[in-house]
Design a protein around this motif. Structure first.
Motif: not given
Length: 625
Positions: A68-69, A72-79, A91-104
């Motif tokens: 849940d970065l 809505m998982g939009s390009d603008a939000e992820l960038n 270093p960082y390690y990252i996973l998507p949440g439902n807000h990246e996978t449900n609305w993209s």
């Protein structure tokens, strides 16, 4: 007593050894963030930047973010998230949440482009960290670990240094809300995993994941926006300390335990295993046929009159089998992942792909016939009407394509959000929703806008973006995540009726004779409305007992029987004459993605876990088909 005096060099050496022993290499500290929900310009973005600055000044070894970065998982939000993380000096390690996978808008493609893989496996001293994606995928439903990710997890955990302490990480808690949590937790326990971190619930708390100690991390901001912070985890040998770190304040230790002890979670609630006892109440229901794919299926399937079945898999394959003998007739790898549903048209199979193409294949041998390329990923299911197919194009809006040769007839792309839904096609109109709060009605022949309707809600996530509207008697019917049942005038889009008396969601259906509209509520109930005067209120409301529910799979009706499916692999049948339950039957534990009736009148069901079933029920004189 004899006193020994050591030279200065030896004293320095002894001091170094002492310091090294106090700061043993198996001591690890990391910042654990989750549910940051960044939108460019919102408060979360500013708070996230402050948190990263604070972490840069800390003694944390690395950072983990469990989903849940974005909103809505939009390009603008992820960038925007990536821009802030670029300033991180660890270093960082990252996973998507439902807000990246449900609305993209790209079906997760931008996430992978920006952050790399949606799973990780790395070592830090005597510890090993394994993270994986828990979905869901372009639709409401429980979380789901795809079959290929399950295989990766099993292979990954069975290899590597067995002496290390393994810590699992995911966005969803490994419990209710993640449909295949029993398989996940058993896989983890077989490899002696004793600890798992997750997000999603926004509250820092200890949990019990089927005997595995779980920690749900706090969100970056509290729901009332007054509390800002993240989580800190420190590991040393067998000991674990978890602290809450409010921005600008000293960390407050919340939990401490030995990683090998389970007493810390004794007394904490544990999810109940899936229960199939309901099937004993309806023993006349019979599974006549079934098939299992090696991957998950994120969309639906279609049937050809000759007996072929076709679908798209989560590992990127278009597959076509002979239903009679279950033999694979042909398959094509189109690129991963795929979310759409193929459609048969005469001797062709037509499908929209995540690679932005609408493609047609010969049914007999799978050879390509034509393809039309668009600029954006395609997620939906097309509707064949005559010699045209109407299909959503993601951010490209809606298109009409000549199904025979792939020629574009028209494209309507005056939308503010992406379009993924199967359209409703009438004699003159094409009606569809988008993730921009609007429902659109365009001319079927020209693609010109007739009207658009706005639900009046400020939140985009309440849009009619994944509900198939229905038309009857000059009216348009829809339900949506705003939990309203709405009726519009077909010609003008004028709102005729709107109510939230029942907490409807995205699953609805229309009777074959167009006399009744049906909607599934968020708890147990299905409701029926007359299409002539819906403002009279419901004809009946039936408590089916299937529990909390938000699966958007459309319901279907034939010969007075309404069929629906749930997020937990259950199907139900209702006698529409008065609303009596005929049966409920549990086939699996993942979302029902598609329901169809075959020529024999049997119910065909697709589950997200990759299972297809044919259900038979001897209705006899009970329903008088």
């Amino acid at each position: 007593m004899k006193v020994h005096f050591y030279p200065k060099a030896i004293l320095l050496l002894l001091l170094s050894v002492l310091l090294w022993s106090c700061q043993s290499s198996d001591s690890v500290k990391f910042a654990f963030l989750t549910d940051i929900h960044v939108v460019p310009g919102n408060e979360n973005e500013m708070v996230f930047a402050r948190a990263v600055g604070e972490i840069n000044r800390s003694d944390a070894n690395f950072v983990v973010i469990t989903g849940d970065l974005s909103n809505m998982g939009s390009d603008a939000e992820l960038n925007a998230v990536k821009a802030i993380l670029d300033s991180l000096n660890k270093p960082y390690y990252i996973l998507p949440g439902n807000h990246e996978t449900n609305w993209s808008e790209t079906g997760g493609a931008t996430y992978k482009k920006v952050f790399g893989d949606d799973r990780f496996d790395f070592n830090q001293d005597t510890y090993r960290f394994v993270g994986f994606n828990t979905g869901p995928y372009m639709k409401m439903g429980d979380g789901h670990v795809k079959q290929e990710d399950m295989a990766w997890l099993q292979k990954t955990l069975s290899s590597g240094d067995k002496s290390k302490h393994i810590i699992a990480m995911a966005h969803y808690p490994l419990a209710d809300g993640l449909d295949n949590w029993p398989e996940i937790t058993e896989t983890l326990k077989q490899q002696n995993v004793k600890m798992a971190l997750c997000g999603h619930g926004h509250k820092l708390q200890m949990m019990n994941f089927n005997g595995i100690t779980g920690i749900m991390g706090r969100a970056l901001l509290s729901r009332d926006k007054t509390d800002q912070g993240y989580n800190l985890v420190e590991l040393k040998g067998d000991s674990v300390w978890v602290s809450e770190k409010k921005l600008g304040q000293t960390p407050e230790q919340m939990f401490a335990w030995n990683i090998h002890e389970s007493k810390q979670i004794e007394g904490l609630s544990i999810s109940e295993l899936p229960n199939y006892d309901i099937n004993k109440q309806f023993e006349r229901v019979a599974v006549k046929w079934d098939y299992t794919d090696s991957a998950s299926v994120l969309g639906g399937f279609d049937m050809h009159p000759s007996g072929m079945l076709a679908w798209l898999s989560s590992d990127g394959y278009l597959r076509c089998i002979n239903k009679t003998d279950k033999q694979m007739l042909w398959e094509h790898h189109l690129g991963t992942p795929q979310y759409g549903t193929p459609v048969f048209y005469k001797n062709m199979l037509i499908v929209g792909t995540s690679q932005g193409k609408v493609r047609a294949f010969n049914v007999a041998d799978g050879m390509p016939v034509w393809e039309t390329e668009f600029a954006h990923p395609i997620f939906g299911e097309g509707v064949v009407d005559g010699d045209q197919i109407f299909i959503s194009l993601g951010k490209g809006g809606m298109a009409s394509i000549n199904a025979s040769n792939g020629t574009l007839v028209w494209q309507f792309n005056d939308v503010e959000g992406f379009v993924q839904v199967k359209p409703c096609v009438t004699y003159k109109e094409v009606i569809f929703g988008a993730w921009d709060r609007h429902l659109y009605c365009v001319d079927k022949t020209t693609g010109k806008l007739n009207w658009k309707w706005n639900n009046g809600h400020g939140a985009i996530l309440y849009s009619p973006g994944n509900v198939v509207p229905a038309v009857a008697k000059g009216k348009v019917f829809l339900v949506a995540p705003d939990r309203y049942f709405t009726v519009l005038d077909l010609k003008t889009g004028k709102q005729l009726y709107r109510t939230n008396e029942h907490q409807v969601r995205e699953s609805m259906g229309m009777s074959a004779d167009k006399e009744y509209m049906f909607a599934k509520l968020m708890n147990d109930t299905v409701v029926a409305y007359p299409t002539d005067i819906p403002e009279k209120g419901e004809l009946w409301a039936l408590d089916c007992g299937f529990g909390y529910e938000h699966n958007p799979c459309p319901m279907i009706e034939q010969n007075g029987v309404l069929y629906g499916g749930t997020k937990n692999g259950e199907v139900f049948a209702i006698n529409t004459d008065g609303g009596q339950l005929i049966y409920r039957y549990k086939l699996g534990n993942s979302s029902v993605n598609k329901l169809m009736l075959n020529r024999e009148g049997n119910l065909m069901v697709m589950l997200m876990e990759g299972h297809i079933f044919e259900l038979a029920f001897p209705f006899g004189e009970e329903i008088k088909l």
